[in-house]
Design a protein around this motif. Structure first.
Motif, PDB file in Angstrom:
ATOM      1  N   CYS A  48     -63.654  70.854 -11.444  1.00 23.04           N
ATOM      2  CA  CYS A  48     -62.846  69.785 -12.018  1.00 23.04           C
ATOM      3  C   CYS A  48     -61.562  69.693 -11.218  1.00 23.04           C
ATOM      4  O   CYS A  48     -60.848  70.694 -11.069  1.00 23.04           O
ATOM      5  N   VAL A  67     -56.678  66.350 -19.603  1.00 22.66           N
ATOM      6  CA  VAL A  67     -58.105  66.025 -19.692  1.00 22.66           C
ATOM      7  C   VAL A  67     -58.953  67.139 -19.077  1.00 22.66           C
ATOM      8  O   VAL A  67     -59.890  67.651 -19.696  1.00 22.66           O
ATOM      9  N   THR A  80     -61.506  69.827 -21.263  1.00 21.21           N
ATOM     10  CA  THR A  80     -62.903  69.469 -21.011  1.00 21.21           C
ATOM     11  C   THR A  80     -63.642  70.651 -20.387  1.00 21.21           C
ATOM     12  O   THR A  80     -64.727  71.046 -20.843  1.00 21.21           O
ATOM     13  N   SER A  81     -63.052  71.247 -19.337  1.00 20.94           N
ATOM     14  CA  SER A  81     -63.725  72.334 -18.639  1.00 20.94           C
ATOM     15  C   SER A  81     -63.859  73.554 -19.542  1.00 20.94           C
ATOM     16  O   SER A  81     -64.879  74.246 -19.505  1.00 20.94           O
ATOM     17  N   ALA A 126     -60.335  64.458 -12.812  1.00 18.79           N
ATOM     18  CA  ALA A 126     -59.492  64.314 -14.015  1.00 18.79           C
ATOM     19  C   ALA A 126     -58.031  64.249 -13.592  1.00 18.79           C
ATOM     20  O   ALA A 126     -57.197  65.030 -14.031  1.00 18.79           O
ATOM     21  N   ARG A 161     -63.680  61.154 -14.800  1.00 17.32           N
ATOM     22  CA  ARG A 161     -63.439  61.625 -16.162  1.00 17.32           C
ATOM     23  C   ARG A 161     -62.165  61.001 -16.730  1.00 17.32           C
ATOM     24  O   ARG A 161     -62.099  60.659 -17.903  1.00 17.32           O
ATOM     25  N   GLU A 167     -63.307  60.157 -21.020  1.00 21.27           N
ATOM     26  CA  GLU A 167     -62.907  61.047 -22.117  1.00 21.27           C
ATOM     27  C   GLU A 167     -62.389  60.200 -23.270  1.00 21.27           C
ATOM     28  O   GLU A 167     -61.764  59.184 -23.062  1.00 21.27           O
ATOM     29  N   LEU A 206     -60.460  61.742 -25.889  1.00 21.81           N
ATOM     30  CA  LEU A 206     -59.722  62.780 -26.601  1.00 21.81           C
ATOM     31  C   LEU A 206     -58.486  62.215 -27.252  1.00 21.81           C
ATOM     32  O   LEU A 206     -57.707  61.525 -26.620  1.00 21.81           O
ATOM     33  N   LEU A 219     -63.980  67.171 -28.407  1.00 23.49           N
ATOM     34  CA  LEU A 219     -64.918  67.609 -27.371  1.00 23.49           C
ATOM     35  C   LEU A 219     -66.140  68.295 -27.977  1.00 23.49           C
ATOM     36  O   LEU A 219     -67.259  68.135 -27.495  1.00 23.49           O
ATOM     37  N   TYR A 271     -74.200  68.207 -21.432  1.00 21.62           N
ATOM     38  CA  TYR A 271     -73.740  67.847 -22.790  1.00 21.62           C
ATOM     39  C   TYR A 271     -74.781  68.175 -23.853  1.00 21.62           C
ATOM     40  O   TYR A 271     -74.435  68.496 -24.987  1.00 21.62           O
TER      41      TYR A 271
END
Ligand code: UDX
Length: 470
Positions: free
Chosen positions: A9, A15, A19-20, A88, A129, A161, A163, A172, A197
């Protein structure tokens, strides 16, 4: 599914980090590396004091860091062995042009894609992302094609994203949907990302679509959420004038399943980094495409938001007869929403600036926003007005000696204020202006406060003109 070993990433911000971290938690066999050019930020991710605060994030990072989650400044190495690279990097709005919206600044993303093209020696999936303008995928593909080593191929996907600050980890872990956009011929790559996912997201919530649809879905989602806030705020103005109650109106609308009850809370206006920026980006896109009416339609959502902030200040001025010059006001809440110390694009900036201009003395308290941030936000107004600004570290310090309380963020702790004590320490007559309908107005009035909240008329304040009825 396909075998993925290394996910990278680029961008260790708001973000990329969360996310990671969540992906690393859910995919223990995949190696995640988050890279950034900012070594201070990477150091922070490697310390006990993470640069992003989100409930639950600390625990996840502590559990996975050094196992299958690495934070590093070595971007080239991260690119070399990557199967998937998520981008990101933030895309701030460029200077706003009043009529034309604002383009997002893609320089950071372009440089990073250039680097990927120069370094990569084998096939990679590139995933957008962070929020990007429509057709950024095109720009990325072109840069890769023009700069890559011979024989090295890429597929570009969009995976926006969604979020919300303060609930990023929950968003997430339990997303309403995951969108994976790609061009024709990238179905294989889309499936690879889906396989990540599907380790924790139900299959029916993972949707694939065209690349541009995916990019636009992100902008449109934020624009529509902001539009709902502007819609309810526009009705709140009518409520105040005719004597209706916005909570009841919102309930009456929200019970229609097609409308739904969420995101219908009247307020001093929306803030934050996404809504404003994404609408400006949508306006820019519409203008560029010659879609004047579309641009104007979305511009109106921003205008409504501005007008809501102005109306709040005007209401204070109307109800407290006489000028605000020298009046002491306790401003409770400065963050753009509760649960965060983020004051970027907060309605409080504009409202406080206007109050300062009216000569009021502000005593500001927010549980999370750093003093420096508040000063920074108000810097434009402070040159000659430094003495009007005071920052307090608890609500009572702000309240004692004030005549007016203005609630600008819906912090729960304000509900627990001892209002008897507060009233006794204020200059009379004491006023509360509630920008989030946070408090129980009736009990405040019983204590002797003048109470006014967004979306309800003040006592005897309905100005319903008779001629409408005739
Ligand atoms: C938003 C989106 O919710 C998220 O999906 C997207 O990815 C990023 O932008 P965020 O900016 O963190 O998230 O905050 P959000 O909780 O959506 O609130 C935005 C603003 O709208 C706040 O200022 C909030 O006070 C205001 N708001 C929200 C209202 O005034 N009334 C409401 O009913 C809801």
């Amino acid at each position: 599914g396909a075998v993925v070993s290394n996910v990278r990433c680029i961008g260790a911000g708001y973000v990329g980090g969360p996310t990671s971290a969540v992906m690393a938690l859910k995919c223990p066999k995949v190696q995640f590396t988050v890279v950034d050019i900012d070594s201070k930020r990477i150091d922070a991710w490697n310390s006990d004091n993470l640069p992003v605060y989100e409930a639950g994030l600390d625990d996840i990072v502590r559990a996975r860091r050094g196992v299958n989650l690495i934070f590093s400044t070595d971007i080239d190495n991260a690119i070399l062995d990557a199967d998937i690279i998520m981008i990101a990097i933030n895309t701030p709005s460029m200077e706003k042009d009043d009529r034309l919206g604002a383009a997002a600044d893609l320089r950071g993303i372009k440089q990073c894609i250039q680097r990927i093209a120069q370094v990569a020696r084998h096939y990679k999936i590139i995933v957008e992302r962070s929020t990007v303008p429509c057709r950024t995928g095109d720009i990325i593909s072109n840069i890769l094609r023009e700069n890559c080593h011979p024989g090295v191929n890429f597929d570009v996907l969009s995976n926006p994203e969604f979020l919300s600050e303060g609930s990023a980890i929950r968003d997430l872990l339990y997303p309403d949907r995951v969108i994976i956009g790609g061009l024709d011929g990238t179905e294989g790559a889309q499936n690879v990302l889906r396989s990540i996912y599907s380790r924790w997201v139900p299959e029916e919530r993972i949707v694939t679509m065209g690349l541009w649809s995916s990019e636009l879905a992100k902008l449109a989602s934020n624009a529509m959420l902001a539009q709902r806030v502007s819609s309810i705020n526009s009705i709140s103005a009518v409520c105040e004038a005719v004597g209706a109650d916005i909570t009841e109106v919102a309930r009456g609308c929200g019970l229609d399943a097609r409308i739904g009850s969420q995101f219908l809370q009247a307020s001093v206006g929306f803030g934050g980094t996404c809504f404003h920026k994404d609408i400006l980006s949508l306006i820019w896109l519409s203008e560029s495409l010659g879609l004047r009416d579309v641009a104007e339609y979305w511009d109106q959502v921003l205008k409504m938001n501005e007008s809501q902030m102005c109306r709040f200040v005007r209401r204070i001025m109307n109800e407290v007869e006489g000028s605000l010059e020298g009046t002491r006001i306790a401003v409770l809440g400065f963050a753009f929403k509760s649960g965060t110390g983020d004051a970027r694009n907060t309605p409080a900036t504009q409202i406080c600036n206007q109050l300062l201009r009216q000569g009021a003395n502000l005593f500001i308290y927010d549980p999370k926003v750093p003093d420096e941030q508040i000063r920074d936000n108000l810097a434009g107004e402070l040159d000659s007005r430094e003495s009007q600004l005071h920052i307090c570290h608890n609500a009572y310090d702000a309240i004692a000696g004030s005549q007016i309380i203005a609630i600008l963020t819906a912090w729960k702790e304000f509900q627990a204020i001892d209002w008897v004590k507060a009233h006794s320490q204020m200059i009379q007559p004491a006023y509360v202006f509630d920008g989030h309908r946070l408090l129980d107005g009736l009990s405040l009035e019983r204590l002797g406060f003048h109470y006014a909240s967004v979306g309800t008329p003040s006592k005897g304040g309905s100005k319903y003109p008779n001629h409408i009825l005739e």
